[in-house]
Design a protein around this motif. Sequence first.
Motif: not given
Length: 257
Positions: A217, A31, A5, A213
């Motif tokens: 990122l 994604l 990620y 997440l």
Amino acid sequence: MSLTYVMSGFAVGLLVGMTGVGGGSLMTPLLTLLFGVTPSVAVGTDLAFASLTKTAGTITHRSKGNVQWGIVLRLCAGALPAALVATFALHRFGALTPAIGLVIRYSIAVSVLLTVVALMFRARMLAWVHASPGRQLHGRALSLATVFAGAVLGTLVTISSIGAGAIGATILLMLYPRLSPAEIAGTDIAYAVPLTAIAAAGHWWLGSIDWLLLATLLVGSVPGITLGAWASRAVPERVARTLLAVTLTGVAAKLIY
């Protein structure tokens, strides 16, 4: 998976820095297609991602006097109510259900294709506007068109997280052809801050944001954007935009089929 990620955030940041295209048109399909994140969670997480990164961009543009606040207010007058309506519609029909997920997936594909059109034909559209001064809007008509454009973008961004970058900038170019490129960029980023913040808050309420997440990122995207901005000097803009348009067209086709 966290490292993957981070690297994805870096790659998207690199492309955003090189081309200036909003990260949503890259991050959300990535994604969804590569990591199997459900469309609603991909959209919600990317909106939270965008609200944070665009805030930093707005501060920079404001310090340089690149933001036309009157235009920002008119865009927000249409975009923010539209974002709220779209959020309640997602809640009413169930944002996390498979059926709505499919609708969001197709909305992402349409938004990506609109981004491709904006990338490939922006110069021609701007040339047409300059060649047809009699067709340009002024006064009340221009204000109403700006509010309407904001409403369309607000709906599109809330459902797909895409639209506040290349599409929004192209609409501003069509409506306000006398603005400088820096003013287009600054104004486009500035109105997107409250829009993505409200849309992200709505998705938080819907339970469609993955905070871990989001954090991974962000770790990758910040250095990616910085490096991309430097690399953009070495890569011809037309080449970078053409490659990006071809990639996004393939992404849209994959989302649909």
